[in-house]
Design an enzyme around this catalytic site. Structure first.
Site, mmCIF file in Angstrom:
data_model
loop_
_atom_site.group_PDB
_atom_site.id
_atom_site.type_symbol
_atom_site.label_atom_id
_atom_site.label_comp_id
_atom_site.label_asym_id
_atom_site.label_seq_id
_atom_site.Cartn_x
_atom_site.Cartn_y
_atom_site.Cartn_z
ATOM 1 N N SER A 32 23.869 27.209 40.221
ATOM 2 C CA SER A 32 24.666 28.413 39.971
ATOM 3 C C SER A 32 25.703 28.260 38.861
ATOM 4 C CB SER A 32 25.378 28.826 41.272
ATOM 5 O OG SER A 32 26.447 27.945 41.543
ATOM 6 N N GLU A 49 28.407 32.984 24.756
ATOM 7 C CA GLU A 49 29.379 33.392 25.786
ATOM 8 C C GLU A 49 29.084 34.812 26.275
ATOM 9 O OE1 GLU A 49 31.313 33.076 28.262
ATOM 10 O OE2 GLU A 49 33.100 32.144 27.388
ATOM 11 N N TYR A 55 20.670 30.228 32.865
ATOM 12 C CA TYR A 55 21.000 30.719 34.216
ATOM 13 C C TYR A 55 20.773 32.232 34.292
ATOM 14 C CZ TYR A 55 23.860 32.346 38.124
ATOM 15 O OH TYR A 55 24.286 32.981 39.262
ATOM 16 N N SER A 75 23.014 38.479 39.713
ATOM 17 C CA SER A 75 24.320 38.152 39.135
ATOM 18 C C SER A 75 24.663 39.055 37.959
ATOM 19 C CB SER A 75 24.263 36.701 38.637
ATOM 20 O OG SER A 75 25.324 36.444 37.749
ATOM 21 N N GLU A 85 25.795 37.960 35.381
ATOM 22 C CA GLU A 85 25.355 37.220 34.188
ATOM 23 C C GLU A 85 24.080 37.825 33.604
ATOM 24 O OE1 GLU A 85 26.102 34.193 32.267
ATOM 25 O OE2 GLU A 85 28.066 34.858 32.944
ATOM 26 N N ARG A 131 35.528 27.774 46.484
ATOM 27 C CA ARG A 131 34.819 27.785 45.214
ATOM 28 C C ARG A 131 34.647 26.352 44.708
ATOM 29 N NH1 ARG A 131 31.169 30.331 41.994
ATOM 30 N NH2 ARG A 131 32.137 31.800 40.566
HETATM 31 P P1 NAP Z 1 27.324 27.534 45.126
HETATM 32 O O1 NAP Z 1 28.616 27.393 45.829
HETATM 33 O O2 NAP Z 1 27.073 26.774 43.873
HETATM 34 O O3 NAP Z 1 26.174 27.184 46.196
HETATM 35 C C1 NAP Z 1 24.863 26.977 45.765
HETATM 36 C C2 NAP Z 1 24.003 26.609 46.970
HETATM 37 O O4 NAP Z 1 22.660 26.405 46.510
HETATM 38 C C3 NAP Z 1 24.443 25.303 47.669
HETATM 39 O O5 NAP Z 1 24.275 25.457 49.051
HETATM 40 C C4 NAP Z 1 23.437 24.296 47.119
HETATM 41 O O6 NAP Z 1 23.163 23.229 48.003
HETATM 42 C C5 NAP Z 1 22.204 25.170 47.009
HETATM 43 N N1 NAP Z 1 21.223 24.585 46.090
HETATM 44 C C6 NAP Z 1 21.369 24.364 44.771
HETATM 45 N N2 NAP Z 1 20.254 23.774 44.281
HETATM 46 C C7 NAP Z 1 19.407 23.627 45.333
HETATM 47 C C8 NAP Z 1 18.114 23.079 45.491
HETATM 48 N N3 NAP Z 1 17.459 22.535 44.458
HETATM 49 N N4 NAP Z 1 17.551 23.076 46.710
HETATM 50 C C9 NAP Z 1 18.206 23.607 47.775
HETATM 51 N N5 NAP Z 1 19.436 24.138 47.699
HETATM 52 C C10 NAP Z 1 20.030 24.143 46.489
HETATM 53 O O7 NAP Z 1 27.044 29.069 44.771
HETATM 54 P P2 NAP Z 1 27.727 30.395 45.358
HETATM 55 O O8 NAP Z 1 28.908 30.715 44.528
HETATM 56 O O9 NAP Z 1 27.823 30.269 46.813
HETATM 57 O O10 NAP Z 1 26.610 31.475 44.970
HETATM 58 C C11 NAP Z 1 25.547 31.806 45.863
HETATM 59 C C12 NAP Z 1 24.446 32.493 45.074
HETATM 60 O O11 NAP Z 1 24.966 33.667 44.469
HETATM 61 C C13 NAP Z 1 23.857 31.682 43.945
HETATM 62 O O12 NAP Z 1 22.491 32.013 43.840
HETATM 63 C C14 NAP Z 1 24.593 32.169 42.712
HETATM 64 O O13 NAP Z 1 23.803 31.978 41.562
HETATM 65 C C15 NAP Z 1 24.753 33.626 43.061
HETATM 66 N N6 NAP Z 1 25.919 34.315 42.483
HETATM 67 C C16 NAP Z 1 27.168 33.807 42.635
HETATM 68 C C17 NAP Z 1 28.247 34.500 42.119
HETATM 69 C C18 NAP Z 1 29.649 33.982 42.285
HETATM 70 O O14 NAP Z 1 30.534 34.458 41.551
HETATM 71 N N7 NAP Z 1 29.914 33.080 43.216
HETATM 72 C C19 NAP Z 1 28.041 35.716 41.454
HETATM 73 C C20 NAP Z 1 26.751 36.210 41.339
HETATM 74 C C21 NAP Z 1 25.684 35.515 41.871
HETATM 75 P P3 NAP Z 1 23.941 21.805 47.921
HETATM 76 O O15 NAP Z 1 25.219 22.009 48.685
HETATM 77 O O16 NAP Z 1 23.014 20.858 48.586
HETATM 78 O O17 NAP Z 1 24.157 21.523 46.459
HETATM 79 O O1 G4F Z 2 33.968 30.247 36.206
HETATM 80 P P1 G4F Z 2 32.827 30.244 35.272
HETATM 81 O O2 G4F Z 2 32.131 28.957 35.056
HETATM 82 O O3 G4F Z 2 31.852 31.379 35.796
HETATM 83 P P2 G4F Z 2 30.696 32.242 35.096
HETATM 84 O O4 G4F Z 2 30.117 31.552 33.933
HETATM 85 O O5 G4F Z 2 31.252 33.606 34.872
HETATM 86 O O6 G4F Z 2 29.583 32.267 36.249
HETATM 87 C C1 G4F Z 2 29.927 32.540 37.594
HETATM 88 O O7 G4F Z 2 29.841 33.923 37.812
HETATM 89 C C2 G4F Z 2 28.522 34.480 37.672
HETATM 90 C C3 G4F Z 2 28.643 35.981 37.927
HETATM 91 O O8 G4F Z 2 29.024 36.619 36.732
HETATM 92 C C4 G4F Z 2 27.611 33.813 38.671
HETATM 93 F F1 G4F Z 2 26.374 34.370 38.608
HETATM 94 C C5 G4F Z 2 27.552 32.322 38.384
HETATM 95 O O9 G4F Z 2 26.728 31.696 39.378
HETATM 96 C C6 G4F Z 2 28.962 31.754 38.490
HETATM 97 O O10 G4F Z 2 29.382 31.863 39.831
HETATM 98 O O11 G4F Z 2 33.302 30.775 33.833
HETATM 99 C C7 G4F Z 2 34.006 31.978 33.702
HETATM 100 C C8 G4F Z 2 34.516 32.113 32.258
HETATM 101 C C9 G4F Z 2 33.446 31.855 31.195
HETATM 102 O O12 G4F Z 2 33.560 32.834 30.202
HETATM 103 C C10 G4F Z 2 33.811 30.507 30.609
HETATM 104 O O13 G4F Z 2 33.456 30.335 29.243
HETATM 105 O O14 G4F Z 2 35.523 31.128 32.053
HETATM 106 C C11 G4F Z 2 35.318 30.551 30.775
HETATM 107 N N1 G4F Z 2 35.942 29.225 30.739
HETATM 108 C C12 G4F Z 2 36.947 28.850 29.906
HETATM 109 N N2 G4F Z 2 37.260 27.572 30.110
HETATM 110 C C13 G4F Z 2 35.611 28.173 31.492
HETATM 111 C C14 G4F Z 2 36.438 27.127 31.110
HETATM 112 N N3 G4F Z 2 34.702 28.043 32.484
HETATM 113 C C15 G4F Z 2 34.620 26.842 33.104
HETATM 114 N N4 G4F Z 2 33.742 26.690 34.116
HETATM 115 N N5 G4F Z 2 35.408 25.764 32.724
HETATM 116 C C16 G4F Z 2 36.334 25.866 31.724
HETATM 117 O O15 G4F Z 2 37.016 24.893 31.400
#
Ligand code: NAP
Ligand code: G4F
Length: 330
Positions: free
Chosen positions: A87, A284, A152, A128, A130, A187
């Site tokens: 993710s 970006e 992604y 997402s 994204e 997170r």
């Molecule tokens: P996260 O904290 O990174 O959790 C990801 C989960 O996926 C973990 O349980 C991880 O298991 C599991 N996973 C990763 N690779 C795997 C693999 N090869 N086999 C089995 N399990 C695997 O993500 P999250 O923030 O909870 O997000 C949940 C979902 O929503 C993801 O699909 C993400 O892309 C999507 N999403 C998130 C956001 C956001 O802002 N949080 C927004 C939009 C969509 P381990 O603990 O074993 O690594």
């Molecule tokens: O926190 P980020 O890494 O999240 P990003 O790329 O928005 O993705 C997250 O949200 C998505 C939904 O829109 C999910 F689908 C995805 O799985 C994930 O949960 O970065 C947010 C922003 C980006 O623009 C990045 O360029 O923060 C900017 N940023 C600036 N400095 C940074 C940093 N991001 C990270 N991770 N680390 C930095 O030092």
């Protein structure tokens, strides 16, 4: 009758909050975990340790169709929340191949196994914002065209299209949530919000003296994960499957998040934040802001946390955790 749900990604941020939510509604909750996680529970189950005695975990590999098929031959599920994914967007630029493999094939295996063995099981795909990438509309809605900017984002568009195709071709109750960024104290530390709040706590405790970040001008629509898992559940309770944007409708820069997080502990962010080119991305996503009207009207969903409350909770929890870890007084 008690409903049974399967959650992939149960050890992640959303999986842990969703588990608590479904348990509170009386569900029987099962989770797919990696075998390595079962072998190392103290490190791998930190987000679900409080519910471990109330869930059933199954070791399976998202990279293997037989493994997923076997999982669905053991129990009948009413609902399946497919949250597991690589993710982290930045990681997907470093290893696009494994991101694609897990995120696309893993989703396809889940859909194919459900179609074969449990076609009445309702399926949620974690789409997402994204996927909107280089956005064509502001704010972004369900109809906004996709223009992903990372491996992604591409993998999530593919998962979305697979889910839609199984719905249209085989009549499955399969849908996607188009969720904008959602955060909280659980997170992962690599995401920018938690990187900021955890470093703020370390600076305040005298354990760090700077915070190195990339692009401060990126804008995100940040909500709280607790609010967003409620929306996932509501989507699967509707009469017809459909896709929904889940967002707050507000957008803020990374700079603004920093400013507020440092201010929570009485510090001036400008004295600590340093720009580091290594955290810039090859492409970006500059601006995300969602229009959650459809979720509000059809699901009756509203976020409860404001942007300010989200930051306050994250900083407070990181300060508290650090004080606990060092034995200092909060
Ligand atoms: P996260 O904290 O990174 O959790 C990801 C989960 O996926 C973990 O349980 C991880 O298991 C599991 N996973 C990763 N690779 C795997 C693999 N090869 N086999 C089995 N399990 C695997 O993500 P999250 O923030 O909870 O997000 C949940 C979902 O929503 C993801 O699909 C993400 O892309 C999507 N999403 C998130 C956001 C956001 O802002 N949080 C927004 C939009 C969509 P381990 O603990 O074993 O690594
Ligand atoms: O926190 P980020 O890494 O999240 P990003 O790329 O928005 O993705 C997250 O949200 C998505 C939904 O829109 C999910 F689908 C995805 O799985 C994930 O949960 O970065 C947010 C922003 C980006 O623009 C990045 O360029 O923060 C900017 N940023 C600036 N400095 C940074 C940093 N991001 C990270 N991770 N680390 C930095 O030092």
């Amino acid at each position: 009758m008690t409903k049974r749900a399967l959650i992939t990604g149960i050890t992640g941020q959303d999986g842990s909050y969703l588990t608590e939510h479904l348990l509170s509604l009386g569900y029987e909750v099962h989770g797919l975990v990696r075998r390595v996680a079962l072998e190392d529970p103290t490190r791998r189950f930190t987000r679900i340790e409080q519910v471990l005695d109330r869930v059933t975990l199954h070791a399976a590999s998202l990279e293997s169709y037989p493994s997923i098929f076997h999982l669905f031959s053991k129990h009948e599920y009413d609902e399946c929340y497919h949250l597991a994914a690589q993710s982290f967007v930045a990681e997907s630029f470093l290893d696009g191949f494994s991101t694609m493999n897990v995120n696309i094939n893993g989703t396809h295996y889940m859909l194919a196994a459900i179609r074969e063995l449990q076609p009445r099981c309702r399926f949620y795909f974690a789409g997402s914002s994204e996927m909107f990438g280089k956005v064509r509309d502001v704010p972004q809605r369900e109809e906004t065209p996709f223009h992903p900017r990372s491996p992604y984002g591409i993998s999530k568009v593919a998962g979305f299209e697979l889910t839609r195709n199984y719905r249209e071709a085989y009549g499955m109750f399969a849908l996607s949530g188009l969720l904008f960024n959602h955060e909280g104290p659980r997170r992962g530390f690599e995401f920018v919000t938690r990187k900021i709040t955890s470093t703020v706590a370390r600076i305040k405790a005298g354990q760090a003296d700077e915070l190195r970040l990339g692009n401060l001008e990126a804008r995100r629509d940040w909500g709280h994960a607790k609010d967003y898992v409620r929306a996932m559940h509501l989507m699967l309770q509707q009469d017809e499957p459909d896709d929904y944007v889940v967002a707050t409708g507000e957008t803020h820069t990374v700079r603004e998040f920093c400013q507020r997080a440092f201010a929570e502990v009485g510090l001036d962010w400008q004295q600590y934040v340093k720009i580091d080119e290594q955290f810039y991305r090859p492409a970006e996503v500059d601006l995300l802001v969602g229009d959650p009207s459809k979720a509000r009207e059809r699901l009756g969903w509203e976020p409860e946390y404001s942007f300010e409350e989200l930051i306050r909770e994250m900083v407070r929890e990181d300060v508290r955790a650090l004080a606990g870890a060092t034995g200092a007084r909060a």
